[in-house]
Design an enzyme around this catalytic site. Structure first.
Site, PDB file in Angstrom:
ATOM      1  N   GLY A  91     -19.447  17.795 -22.902  1.00 15.63           N
ATOM      2  CA  GLY A  91     -20.881  17.512 -22.889  1.00 15.63           C
ATOM      3  C   GLY A  91     -21.213  16.133 -22.367  1.00 15.63           C
ATOM      4  O   GLY A  91     -21.948  15.980 -21.410  1.00 15.63           O
ATOM      5  N   GLU A  92     -20.655  15.105 -22.985  1.00 14.38           N
ATOM      6  CA  GLU A  92     -20.902  13.720 -22.568  1.00 14.38           C
ATOM      7  C   GLU A  92     -19.601  13.014 -22.210  1.00 14.38           C
ATOM      8  O   GLU A  92     -19.560  11.797 -22.157  1.00 14.38           O
ATOM      9  CB  GLU A  92     -21.598  12.948 -23.700  1.00 14.38           C
ATOM     10  CG  GLU A  92     -22.963  13.477 -24.048  1.00 14.38           C
ATOM     11  CD  GLU A  92     -23.584  12.713 -25.211  1.00 14.38           C
ATOM     12  OE1 GLU A  92     -22.872  11.961 -25.899  1.00 14.38           O
ATOM     13  OE2 GLU A  92     -24.793  12.881 -25.419  1.00 14.38           O
ATOM     14  N   GLU A  93     -18.544  13.773 -21.995  1.00 11.83           N
ATOM     15  CA  GLU A  93     -17.232  13.176 -21.749  1.00 11.83           C
ATOM     16  C   GLU A  93     -16.798  13.372 -20.300  1.00 11.83           C
ATOM     17  O   GLU A  93     -17.022  14.422 -19.710  1.00 11.83           O
ATOM     18  CB  GLU A  93     -16.192  13.780 -22.688  1.00 11.83           C
ATOM     19  CG  GLU A  93     -16.476  13.455 -24.142  1.00 11.83           C
ATOM     20  CD  GLU A  93     -15.488  14.094 -25.102  1.00 11.83           C
ATOM     21  OE1 GLU A  93     -14.664  14.927 -24.663  1.00 11.83           O
ATOM     22  OE2 GLU A  93     -15.530  13.751 -26.279  1.00 11.83           O
TER      23      GLU A  93
END
Length: 87
Positions: free
Chosen positions: A5-7
């Site tokens: 997701g945010e990685e």
């Protein structure tokens, strides 16, 4: 590339963990310095980065797990920094 997701995951050919940490710190600083104009306001973001080096016999999953642990360590230490396992 984007991993979750945010990685994001970056893979670099380096000779030492010191070199890997230097690259990660340059990336972190560039993200922190960026300004994003959005609907009349300026947005700023930071990054918590985990660094590790592949060991002989490592699977991709093992390397990513170690880097992920270091990223969460970076977040626990106050975010917007670089942590490594320094082996």
């Amino acid at each position: 590339g984007r991993y979750g997701g945010e990685e994001f995951v970056g893979v670099y050919m380096v000779d030492s963990v010191k070199d890997a940490k230097a690259i990660a710190e340059r990336v972190r600083a560039a993200i922190e310095a960026a300004e994003i104009a959005f609907e009349g306001i300026t947005l700023r973001i930071t990054a918590s980065i985990g660094v590790t080096m592949a060991k002989e016999g490592d699977s991709v999953e093992a390397v990513v797990r170690r880097a992920d642990r270091m990223m969460y360590q970076s977040k626990r230490l106050g975010k917007n920094n670089v942590c490594s396992d320094d082996w």
